[in-house]
Design a protein around this motif. Sequence first.
Motif, PDB file in Angstrom:
ATOM      1  N   GLN A  90      25.944  15.751  21.404  1.00 51.30           N
ATOM      2  CA  GLN A  90      25.025  15.167  22.369  1.00 51.30           C
ATOM      3  C   GLN A  90      23.797  16.024  22.470  1.00 51.30           C
ATOM      4  O   GLN A  90      22.630  15.438  22.595  1.00 51.30           O
ATOM      5  N   LYS A 122      21.663  15.709  19.247  1.00 50.54           N
ATOM      6  CA  LYS A 122      21.178  14.412  19.027  1.00 50.54           C
ATOM      7  C   LYS A 122      20.003  14.159  19.973  1.00 50.54           C
ATOM      8  O   LYS A 122      18.846  13.859  19.490  1.00 50.54           O
ATOM      9  N   SER A 123      20.010  14.659  21.401  1.00 48.51           N
ATOM     10  CA  SER A 123      19.020  14.778  22.237  1.00 48.51           C
ATOM     11  C   SER A 123      17.746  15.440  21.623  1.00 48.51           C
ATOM     12  O   SER A 123      16.562  15.264  21.776  1.00 48.51           O
ATOM     13  N   GLU A 136      24.804  14.791  35.425  1.00 49.94           N
ATOM     14  CA  GLU A 136      25.634  15.054  34.505  1.00 49.94           C
ATOM     15  C   GLU A 136      27.105  14.757  34.743  1.00 49.94           C
ATOM     16  O   GLU A 136      27.866  14.440  33.766  1.00 49.94           O
ATOM     17  N   ALA A 139      16.502  13.963  33.373  1.00 48.35           N
ATOM     18  CA  ALA A 139      17.164  14.595  32.461  1.00 48.35           C
ATOM     19  C   ALA A 139      17.728  15.990  32.869  1.00 48.35           C
ATOM     20  O   ALA A 139      18.354  16.564  32.234  1.00 48.35           O
ATOM     21  N   SER A 168      16.050  13.644  18.736  1.00 41.36           N
ATOM     22  CA  SER A 168      15.419  12.604  18.905  1.00 41.36           C
ATOM     23  C   SER A 168      14.102  13.108  19.801  1.00 41.36           C
ATOM     24  O   SER A 168      13.214  12.738  19.516  1.00 41.36           O
ATOM     25  N   GLY A 169      14.107  14.382  20.614  1.00 39.92           N
ATOM     26  CA  GLY A 169      12.840  14.913  21.118  1.00 39.92           C
ATOM     27  C   GLY A 169      12.008  15.181  19.976  1.00 39.92           C
ATOM     28  O   GLY A 169      10.816  15.111  20.075  1.00 39.92           O
ATOM     29  N   ILE A 193       9.391  15.878  29.443  1.00 40.08           N
ATOM     30  CA  ILE A 193      10.827  15.537  29.695  1.00 40.08           C
ATOM     31  C   ILE A 193      10.589  15.003  31.118  1.00 40.08           C
ATOM     32  O   ILE A 193      10.526  15.820  32.267  1.00 40.08           O
TER      33      ILE A 193
END
Length: 155
Positions: free
Chosen positions: A106, A109-110, A84, A78, A113-114, A74
């Motif tokens: 969110q 979704k992250s 943020e 991030a 996607s990871g 990562i």
Amino acid sequence: MFNSDPNSKPVSAKLPKEIITMIEKNNLVMAIKTLSEDENISMDAAKARIDAYETELKVKQQQKLTTIASKQGIPNEALSFDREQSDKVNQDQLIKNRVKTTPDEQGFKSLQSGVDSQLNDLGYKKRLIPYWAKRLLVIAIIMAGLFLILWNIFG
């Protein structure tokens, strides 16, 4: 930590265990009062020691997070907590025509996607029809076949 007064003694972040537990439970007022009474120091000095301990603790936590993140691939951007808040402000200004997603969505979704990127790195190909859909299709075909058989027998 930056010491504004070079003549003063350096702030010792070593604290008793009872004070540390109070800090971890976010009972800072009681921790300051107890520390000042136990060691006969002023409230300001006790607050300075507790603040030093908190910053030291936050630095250790941030280091642990960055090591875990680097092991998992990562990027460090991030993990920035300051970024943020500024991104949320910029995002509110930029998005006008789209529906805003909640932070939970969110985060999901992250996460999704990871996981997808990890599976792509491993060379995993997604199936055309998911396993649960195949199972439902088989059950539906069996039920239709039984219906037709029973229709021919009793119909």
